[in-house]
Design a protein around this motif. Structure first.
Motif, short mmCIF file in Angstrom:
data_model
loop_
_atom_site.label_atom_id
_atom_site.label_comp_id
_atom_site.label_asym_id
_atom_site.label_seq_id
_atom_site.Cartn_x
_atom_site.Cartn_y
_atom_site.Cartn_z
N VAL A 14 0.86 -1.18 0.00
CA VAL A 14 0.00 0.00 0.00
C VAL A 14 0.90 1.23 0.00
N HIS A 15 0.59 2.18 -0.87
CA HIS A 15 1.27 3.47 -0.88
C HIS A 15 0.23 4.54 -0.58
N ALA A 16 0.61 5.53 0.21
CA ALA A 16 -0.32 6.60 0.57
C ALA A 16 0.32 7.96 0.29
N VAL A 17 -0.50 8.87 -0.24
CA VAL A 17 -0.09 10.25 -0.50
C VAL A 17 -1.18 11.18 -0.01
N GLU A 18 -0.83 12.44 0.15
CA GLU A 18 -1.82 13.44 0.53
C GLU A 18 -2.59 13.90 -0.71
N GLU A 19 -3.87 14.21 -0.50
CA GLU A 19 -4.75 14.66 -1.58
C GLU A 19 -4.13 15.79 -2.39
N SER A 20 -3.46 16.69 -1.70
CA SER A 20 -2.91 17.87 -2.39
C SER A 20 -1.84 17.52 -3.42
N TRP A 21 -1.31 16.29 -3.39
CA TRP A 21 -0.27 15.89 -4.33
C TRP A 21 -0.80 15.09 -5.52
N LEU A 22 -2.07 14.73 -5.53
CA LEU A 22 -2.58 13.86 -6.59
C LEU A 22 -2.47 14.50 -7.98
N ALA A 23 -2.84 15.75 -8.13
CA ALA A 23 -2.74 16.41 -9.45
C ALA A 23 -1.28 16.47 -9.91
N THR A 24 -0.37 16.73 -8.98
CA THR A 24 1.05 16.77 -9.33
C THR A 24 1.54 15.39 -9.73
N MET A 25 1.06 14.35 -9.06
CA MET A 25 1.42 12.98 -9.46
C MET A 25 1.00 12.71 -10.89
N ARG A 26 -0.21 13.12 -11.22
CA ARG A 26 -0.70 12.87 -12.58
C ARG A 26 0.05 13.68 -13.63
N ALA A 27 0.54 14.84 -13.26
CA ALA A 27 1.21 15.74 -14.22
C ALA A 27 2.71 15.50 -14.34
N THR A 28 3.30 14.85 -13.36
CA THR A 28 4.76 14.68 -13.34
C THR A 28 5.21 13.65 -14.37
N ARG A 29 6.24 14.01 -15.09
CA ARG A 29 6.89 13.07 -16.02
C ARG A 29 8.14 12.55 -15.32
N LEU A 30 8.11 11.26 -15.05
CA LEU A 30 9.20 10.61 -14.33
C LEU A 30 9.91 9.65 -15.27
N TYR A 31 11.23 9.54 -15.11
CA TYR A 31 12.03 8.69 -15.98
C TYR A 31 12.85 7.72 -15.12
N ALA A 32 13.01 6.51 -15.63
CA ALA A 32 13.82 5.49 -14.96
C ALA A 32 15.11 5.31 -15.74
N TYR A 33 16.22 5.44 -15.03
CA TYR A 33 17.55 5.18 -15.58
C TYR A 33 17.98 3.80 -15.10
N ARG A 34 18.47 2.97 -16.03
CA ARG A 34 18.91 1.61 -15.70
C ARG A 34 20.43 1.59 -15.52
N PHE A 35 20.87 0.85 -14.50
CA PHE A 35 22.29 0.71 -14.21
C PHE A 35 22.62 -0.75 -13.97
N ALA A 36 23.87 -1.12 -14.23
CA ALA A 36 24.35 -2.47 -13.91
C ALA A 36 24.48 -2.58 -12.40
N ALA A 37 23.84 -3.57 -11.82
CA ALA A 37 23.89 -3.77 -10.37
C ALA A 37 25.32 -3.97 -9.88
N ALA A 38 26.18 -4.54 -10.71
CA ALA A 38 27.56 -4.81 -10.32
C ALA A 38 28.34 -3.54 -9.99
N ASP A 39 27.86 -2.39 -10.45
CA ASP A 39 28.54 -1.11 -10.20
C ASP A 39 28.16 -0.49 -8.85
N PHE A 40 27.29 -1.16 -8.08
CA PHE A 40 26.75 -0.58 -6.84
C PHE A 40 26.89 -1.56 -5.68
N GLU A 41 26.87 -1.01 -4.47
CA GLU A 41 26.92 -1.80 -3.24
C GLU A 41 25.64 -1.55 -2.45
#
Length: 174
Positions: free
Chosen positions: A69-96
């Protein structure tokens, strides 16, 4: 939007990052400079606008049947819908793994993503697609207290922004 096997993800609202350089985040609780990424368990906790306060909970090993379950405040819902989010992929071997109970993975040197970022899409829809209940609440504090009292696995992110909408402080509640 989850990482493939052998990969980790970094989420950003900036689609033009070519190289990630370690830095000390403004909200950091440690002095070291890192590049931060997350695994499949923790990636859904970042399907939000960066500054959006949220409480994410799930059952974990002791309660595997408890749904996420994820919860957010009502005031953030419009911003959630409008936000453009991007995922960058990385090799796990480069991280600890970071910390005793890793919630993130870090690199201490500059790293380049495996390819161009992928648009996450509508942030409400991505929750639906992955069967994560998204609760939209007037405020988060009471829900956060219940989650902690139940002993669930959880992540409270940007909770310093709780009660502050995207446009600034909420009017005083009575």
């Amino acid at each position: 939007m989850l990482p493939a096997a052998g990969e980790l993800l970094h989420f950003s609202e900036d689609p033009a990052i070519r190289r990630f350089t370690p830095h000390v985040a403004a909200t950091a609780q440690q002095p070291e400079a890192y590049v931060w990424t997350v695994d499949a368990l923790n990636a859904p906790s970042y399907w939000f606008p960066r500054q959006c306060p949220r409480v994410c909970s799930w059952g974990g090993a002791d309660a595997p049947d408890v749904p996420r379950v994820h919860a957010v405040e009502e005031s953030w819902l419009a911003t959630m819908r409008a936000t453009r989010l991007y995922a960058y992929r990385f090799a796990a071997a480069d991280f600890e793994p970071f910390g005793e109970r890793p919630h993130a993975h870090v690199a201490t040197r500059a790293v380049a993503p495996l390819g161009p970022p992928v648009a996450v899409g509508d942030l409400v829809t991505v929750h639906e697609v992955h069967d994560i209940e998204l609760r939209v609440l007037p405020e988060l504090e009471e829900h956060f207290a219940v989650v902690r009292a139940r002993g669930l696995e959880f992540s409270g992110i940007r909770m310093g922004n709780a009660g502050i909408g995207p446009g600034g402080p909420f009017p005083t509640r009575r």
